[in-house]
Each structure stands twice: as structure tokens, then as C-alpha cells.
Design an enzyme around this catalytic site. Sequence first.
Site, short mmCIF file in Angstrom:
data_model
loop_
_atom_site.label_atom_id
_atom_site.label_comp_id
_atom_site.label_asym_id
_atom_site.label_seq_id
_atom_site.Cartn_x
_atom_site.Cartn_y
_atom_site.Cartn_z
N VAL A 16 -1.43 6.84 -6.91
CA VAL A 16 -2.39 6.35 -6.39
C VAL A 16 -3.02 6.86 -4.99
O VAL A 16 -4.48 6.67 -4.85
CB VAL A 16 -1.57 4.88 -4.88
CG1 VAL A 16 -3.14 4.10 -4.65
CG2 VAL A 16 -0.77 4.57 -6.26
N TYR A 17 -2.60 7.57 -3.99
CA TYR A 17 -3.53 8.96 -3.42
C TYR A 17 -4.37 9.49 -4.59
O TYR A 17 -5.62 9.93 -3.62
CB TYR A 17 -2.41 9.28 -2.82
CG TYR A 17 -2.88 10.53 -1.38
CD1 TYR A 17 -3.21 10.54 0.01
CD2 TYR A 17 -3.63 11.60 -2.21
CE1 TYR A 17 -3.50 11.30 -0.02
CE2 TYR A 17 -3.64 13.14 -1.82
CZ TYR A 17 -4.22 12.46 -0.27
OH TYR A 17 -4.62 13.02 0.90
#
Length: 275
Positions: free
Chosen positions: A160-161
Site C-alpha cells: 500500500v505504501y
Amino acid sequence: MKLESVAGKRVLVTGAAMGLGKLFAEHAVREGADAVVLWDINEIALRETAAQLSAQGGKVHQYVVDVSSQDSIRENAEAVRKEIGGIDILVNNAGIVRGNTYFWETENRADIDRTMAINSLAPMYVTLEFLPGMVAGAGQARILNIASSAGLVANPRMAVYAASKWAALGWSDSVRLELEQAGHDHVKVTTVCPTYINTGMFDGAKGILFTPMLEQNEVVDTSWREMKNGGALVVLPWTSRMNRALTGLLPIKIRDLYLNAVGVYHSMDHFTGRK
């Protein structure tokens, strides 16, 4: 056109209470900015940083802002315009990281929303508040967006980062091109893509071959200089630039073997982050 200093300019830094944001604000104070606007959600740390910068002679304005909230961004941007006017130098620095599990092991789904909101959407909405004024003005203006080398290559345990930083990089560089295409040469956008930095945000992350943890002062000094020069993209360190070039040329299987061998794909195995 090169900007020699930010003297007389109005500078806004998000995530300004500590880490890179505080260092960017210190640069603005040292160069004699007409106003240094600090945005952060951490009210206690923000107050301490504002006091320190004021003691150094800075013309400091502090706002408690949750950049994950569009309402908070909009309300505080309006307050800034009323108090000091438009912004000449915008540093989109605020960011968060959640990681060290595989994506399907995500327990707190709110982490997904918050990561995307702070790392991807916040720079867009903050910039949208101040860029029209920059475009309409005649003076030199700058936008400095802190992305990440995670926006250049995929990386397990930070899906997600990485997604949030891919989005930030694509948006930021596209806006740079839009400004050039529209002939607004007085406004420049610089995107910064560093690897892991020793701010505490990436505590526990494992070093990559020939790529030590970056010193935050080095990252800020380089980013600040390139921002004033109107540079388009800063990728730190040199190994990250090399990895970017190689992974664009190599077949995927060979790319994966290479990035696994140099440690990229296991760099988040023992990540803990700032406590």
C-alpha cells in the site's frame, strides 16, 4: 530560472513538526522567508518546533492540520490565505508508512485509507489550494513533493505504501509537465524519491546492498537545492537511480532476481517504524 533563496517568499511545509519537515522549515527561516507556515497534526511537537524557529528569528505561523481530511486542508488553507496571503513555496512532506506484513494479512483496513489519503491525496488537495495563486502570480514559485524510491520499484511487505508513492510520483511529475505545457515557467515542480531515511519512520528496515540508510540532512539539503534550481526529479542515492534504470531494461524475471539479490525485496522483513 534559478531561485537563489526563499528570502521574502511565503513558505508552507506539511508534516513540519519533526523530521524532514522541520529541517525544511529551518532552511526557510535561515534564508529569510517572509513567512514560514507549519502544518502538522501533532500539536505538542508543532508548538515546540514553532517556538524554536521563532527564537531563530523566523516569522512562523503554525496550524494544526490533519492532511488526511479534505475539510481540514480546505479550512486551514483558507485561514492561511486570510492571515498571510498566497504561498510561494509549498513543501508536501507529510507522510506515513505501514508495513511488514503481506497485503492479505492486513488487519486494520483503515491503514489502507489513511496511507493513501496522506501520501497520495493530501499533496493533491494541498497543492490545489495554492497552485492557482502561483499560476496567476508573476513571481518565482516552487512545489516540492516528497515521494519515495518505493514509487520506482515494487517491494513486498509495503504494497500500500508503494502504491501511494507510485501515485504521488505520477501525479507530481504530470503536474510539472502541465505547467511547462501551459507556459507557466515561473512555477516549477520537483519530485523527490529517496530510499530509507534515518528519521525513525523506517526503523527496522534492512539496508540494501551499497545503499545505507540515508541521512536526513543530506536528503533535505539536496532536495532544497534542486527545488530552488527548478529540478524535475531527485532520486537518492545513486544505487536507487541505477536500480530504476536496470529494472526498466531487464525482463521481469531477471529484474526480480536482481532486486532480490541486492536486498530490496527483503528490506521490510523486520520493519517496526517509529514507536
